[in-house]
Design a protein around this motif. Structure first.
Motif, PDB file in Angstrom:
ATOM      1  N   GLN A  38       0.168  33.536  49.219  1.00 39.49           N
ATOM      2  CA  GLN A  38      -1.145  33.172  48.438  1.00 39.49           C
ATOM      3  C   GLN A  38      -0.667  32.449  47.008  1.00 39.49           C
ATOM      4  N   LYS A  39       0.584  32.663  46.590  1.00 36.49           N
ATOM      5  CA  LYS A  39       0.992  31.523  45.792  1.00 36.49           C
ATOM      6  C   LYS A  39       1.068  30.122  46.277  1.00 36.49           C
ATOM      7  N   SER A  40       1.657  29.970  47.545  1.00 36.93           N
ATOM      8  CA  SER A  40       1.747  28.931  48.110  1.00 36.93           C
ATOM      9  C   SER A  40       0.509  28.277  48.468  1.00 36.93           C
ATOM     10  N   ARG A  41      -0.578  29.132  48.800  1.00 31.54           N
ATOM     11  CA  ARG A  41      -2.014  28.515  49.160  1.00 31.54           C
ATOM     12  C   ARG A  41      -2.684  28.000  47.975  1.00 31.54           C
ATOM     13  N   LEU A  42      -2.176  28.771  46.819  1.00 28.92           N
ATOM     14  CA  LEU A  42      -2.997  28.279  45.597  1.00 28.92           C
ATOM     15  C   LEU A  42      -2.246  26.588  45.166  1.00 28.92           C
ATOM     16  N   MET A  43      -1.002  26.825  45.423  1.00 28.70           N
ATOM     17  CA  MET A  43      -0.323  25.173  45.221  1.00 28.70           C
ATOM     18  C   MET A  43      -1.067  24.141  46.163  1.00 28.70           C
ATOM     19  N   TRP A  44      -1.005  24.600  47.438  1.00 31.25           N
ATOM     20  CA  TRP A  44      -1.624  23.638  48.277  1.00 31.25           C
ATOM     21  C   TRP A  44      -3.060  23.250  47.940  1.00 31.25           C
ATOM     22  N   GLU A  45      -3.882  24.306  47.492  1.00 29.16           N
ATOM     23  CA  GLU A  45      -5.284  24.000  47.173  1.00 29.16           C
ATOM     24  C   GLU A  45      -5.246  23.201  45.746  1.00 29.16           C
ATOM     25  N   GLU A  46      -4.331  23.197  44.893  1.00 34.51           N
ATOM     26  CA  GLU A  46      -4.350  22.522  43.505  1.00 34.51           C
ATOM     27  C   GLU A  46      -3.833  21.127  43.988  1.00 34.51           C
ATOM     28  N   GLY A  47      -3.001  20.876  44.867  1.00 37.36           N
ATOM     29  CA  GLY A  47      -2.915  19.382  45.425  1.00 37.36           C
ATOM     30  C   GLY A  47      -3.766  18.657  46.117  1.00 37.36           C
ATOM     31  N   ARG A  48      -4.383  19.769  47.093  1.00 40.28           N
ATOM     32  CA  ARG A  48      -5.522  19.095  47.726  1.00 40.28           C
ATOM     33  C   ARG A  48      -6.875  18.611  46.834  1.00 40.28           C
ATOM     34  N   ASP A  49      -7.115  19.696  45.847  1.00 41.27           N
ATOM     35  CA  ASP A  49      -8.001  19.456  44.800  1.00 41.27           C
ATOM     36  C   ASP A  49      -8.023  18.065  43.841  1.00 41.27           C
ATOM     37  N   LYS A  50      -6.637  17.755  43.747  1.00 46.75           N
ATOM     38  CA  LYS A  50      -6.468  16.566  42.755  1.00 46.75           C
ATOM     39  C   LYS A  50      -6.509  15.323  43.754  1.00 46.75           C
ATOM     40  N   ILE A  51      -6.086  15.662  45.215  1.00 45.74           N
ATOM     41  CA  ILE A  51      -6.169  14.401  45.739  1.00 45.74           C
ATOM     42  C   ILE A  51      -7.894  14.025  46.046  1.00 45.74           C
ATOM     43  N   ALA A  52      -8.473  15.123  46.104  1.00 50.12           N
ATOM     44  CA  ALA A  52      -9.808  14.715  46.562  1.00 50.12           C
ATOM     45  C   ALA A  52     -10.341  14.228  44.904  1.00 50.12           C
ATOM     46  N   ALA A  53     -10.203  14.843  43.969  1.00 47.00           N
ATOM     47  CA  ALA A  53     -10.733  14.104  42.740  1.00 47.00           C
ATOM     48  C   ALA A  53     -10.344  12.692  42.467  1.00 47.00           C
ATOM     49  N   SER A  54      -9.149  12.418  43.020  1.00 47.42           N
ATOM     50  CA  SER A  54      -8.716  10.738  42.798  1.00 47.42           C
ATOM     51  C   SER A  54      -9.643   9.933  43.852  1.00 47.42           C
ATOM     52  N   ILE A  55     -10.220  10.361  44.647  1.00 46.49           N
ATOM     53  CA  ILE A  55     -10.838   9.530  45.575  1.00 46.49           C
ATOM     54  C   ILE A  55     -12.603   9.962  45.600  1.00 46.49           C
ATOM     55  N   GLY A  56     -12.757  10.816  44.425  1.00 43.54           N
ATOM     56  CA  GLY A  56     -14.415  11.236  44.321  1.00 43.54           C
ATOM     57  C   GLY A  56     -14.746  11.750  45.240  1.00 43.54           C
ATOM     58  N   ALA A  57     -14.222  12.713  45.859  1.00 47.17           N
ATOM     59  CA  ALA A  57     -14.677  13.582  47.086  1.00 47.17           C
ATOM     60  C   ALA A  57     -14.692  14.963  46.892  1.00 47.17           C
ATOM     61  N   LEU A  58     -15.560  15.773  47.517  1.00 49.33           N
ATOM     62  CA  LEU A  58     -15.307  17.380  47.466  1.00 49.33           C
ATOM     63  C   LEU A  58     -14.209  17.906  48.132  1.00 49.33           C
ATOM     64  N   PRO A  59     -13.478  18.839  47.585  1.00 44.53           N
ATOM     65  CA  PRO A  59     -12.263  19.242  48.089  1.00 44.53           C
ATOM     66  C   PRO A  59     -12.408  19.614  49.537  1.00 44.53           C
ATOM     67  N   PHE A  60     -13.322  20.446  49.771  1.00 46.70           N
ATOM     68  CA  PHE A  60     -13.583  20.920  51.309  1.00 46.70           C
ATOM     69  C   PHE A  60     -13.931  19.801  52.196  1.00 46.70           C
ATOM     70  N   ASP A  61     -14.377  18.529  51.868  1.00 48.90           N
ATOM     71  CA  ASP A  61     -14.677  17.464  52.615  1.00 48.90           C
ATOM     72  C   ASP A  61     -13.386  16.490  52.715  1.00 48.90           C
ATOM     73  N   VAL A  62     -12.209  17.098  52.137  1.00 48.12           N
ATOM     74  CA  VAL A  62     -10.966  16.415  52.443  1.00 48.12           C
ATOM     75  C   VAL A  62      -9.925  17.152  53.360  1.00 48.12           C
ATOM     76  N   THR A  63      -9.410  16.541  54.592  1.00 52.45           N
ATOM     77  CA  THR A  63      -8.410  17.040  55.442  1.00 52.45           C
ATOM     78  C   THR A  63      -7.343  16.313  55.173  1.00 52.45           C
ATOM     79  N   VAL A  64      -5.998  17.271  54.704  1.00 49.50           N
ATOM     80  CA  VAL A  64      -4.650  16.759  54.374  1.00 49.50           C
ATOM     81  C   VAL A  64      -3.958  16.613  55.855  1.00 49.50           C
ATOM     82  N   THR A  65      -3.219  15.209  55.906  1.00 50.18           N
ATOM     83  CA  THR A  65      -2.634  15.047  57.198  1.00 50.18           C
ATOM     84  C   THR A  65      -1.274  14.886  56.827  1.00 50.18           C
TER      85      THR A  65
END
Length: 385
Positions: A38-65
């Motif tokens: 869960q510590k790893s998951r929180l870091m992944w989600e924090e990174g995904r959330d920042k990527i989403a914010a940088s493009i004006g998207a909701l986090p759950f609409d962003v798929t990391v590839t």
């Protein structure tokens, strides 16, 4: 060595390296239920959330590839299947309801090769929309080709070779009028032009971390839930549109890079534009035969692309490297392949025009620009036949 190839990959800032180093020491799989996981998951989600914010998207609409290329493939193939059904879901021999894909011949090969695969494997039909001599899409031609048998429109937001920025609102409006989804390759846009995916009307938008000083191996696709899409990768359902173990360290570091790249776009763009214009002014003054390519107004701030009649670009790049300046002739994905640029051909530029692309970042200085301009005329003269 002065670095003028930020469009190929951007150096990682110490803050990004520190973020990756901190995250990579975590030992848990981000899908595990125990504390380490869960510590790893929180870091992944924090990174995904920042990527989403940088493009004006909701986090759950962003798929990391795993790359920008994968994100582009997921968008194009996934939307095509979503609009036509997969081979397994279609009746054998039945015609595709929406076989056509609209794009331009000035796209990155990640898009062009994905479309070519759909043509060969799925019977897709590609219709190329014209671009003008600046690389700008012809909106009238686009409008004439749009109809209800089009699966999707896909194009670059910012051309990775010549830096031209496309008229995105107009493209989206034309497609919306006939209910056709639009995917934009924004790999060369993130960090240089503000992106607001939620308000854009786009169906899909793809980006890549290493173009903004993040780690190689992390891309992302923002996908509207208004359109059907079929995943490419199956086997775990770790994300809505992608299976595979979550890269906590890479995504956490990519989030830091995305946050840094978009923290003050206006000020950064002004600085890069000033450096670019200093370089282009010097080139025009010292190499009279050089022609600046791309749109002169609607262009990304750090891109300076020129062609010179008779220039052997490969020789010029070797000479520049020997003189301590790293540059390119075009897309890094085509590096080492001595063939004319398909982007320049689409713009109507003759193959005899040798290209040089200088792409700048915030670490570049006026002194580096001036040092480049001191040697560039001689190098161009030596490499021109």
């Amino acid at each position: 060595m002065a670095y003028f190839d930020y469009a190929a990959t951007s150096p990682m800032h110490d803050a990004v390296i520190d973020a990756w180093t901190r995250a990579v020491h975590l030992r848990g799989n981000a899908s595990a239920t125990h504390r380490d996981g869960q510590k790893s998951r929180l870091m992944w989600e924090e990174g995904r959330d920042k990527i989403a914010a940088s493009i004006g998207a909701l986090p759950f609409d962003v798929t990391v590839t795993g790359s920008g290329t994968e994100a582009i493939n997921l968008a194009i193939k996934g939307l095509f299947w979503g609009r036509n059904g997969t081979p397994a879901s279609r009746e054998a021999g039945a015609p595709l309801p929406r076989p056509r894909i609209l794009t331009t011949e000035a796209e990155h090969h990640a898009a062009l090769d994905a479309i070519h695969w759909l043509v060969e494997a799925e019977g897709a039909i590609v219709d190329f929309v014209r671009v003008d001599d600046t690389g700008t899409i012809d909106l009238k031609d686009l409008a004439s080709k749009l109809s209800d048998d089009v699966a999707l429109v896909t194009t670059l937001w910012t051309n990775n070779e010549v830096g031209t920025i496309q008229p995105v609102p107009e493209i989206v409006a034309l497609a919306e009028a006939v209910t056709v989804p639009v995917h934009l390759d924004a790999v060369a846009t993130l960090g240089y032009t503000p992106i607001d995916f939620a308000r854009s009307g786009l169906a899909a938008l793809s980006v890549s971390a290493h173009k903004i000083g993040g780690p190689v191996g992390v891309g992302a696709l923002a996908m509207s839930r208004s359109w059907p899409i079929v995943p490419l990768i199956h086997g775990g359902s770790q994300q809505r549109l992608r299976s595979g173990s979550l890269d906590a360290a890479g995504v956490f570091a990519a989030g830091v890079a995305a946050e840094r790249a978009t923290a003050d776009i206006a000020a950064n763009a002004a600085r890069l534009s000033a450096l670019r214009d200093r370089l282009l002014t010097g080139i025009r003054a010292t190499i009279p035969t050089a022609v600046v390519r791309g749109h002169h107004i609607n262009r990304t701030p750090g891109n300076a692309h020129v062609t010179v009649p008779g220039l052997d670009s490969v020789s010029a790049l070797f000479l520049l490297d020997e003189a301590g300046h790293a540059a390119s002739a075009g897309s890094a994905c085509q590096a080492g392949v001595q063939s004319p640029s398909h982007v320049l051909r689409a713009m109507g530029v003759a193959d005899s025009e040798g290209p040089l692309r200088f792409t700048l970042g915030l670490e570049n200085s006026e002194a580096e620009i001036d040092a480049l301009l001191e040697v560039l005329p001689t190098i161009v003269a030596r490499a021109t036949h």
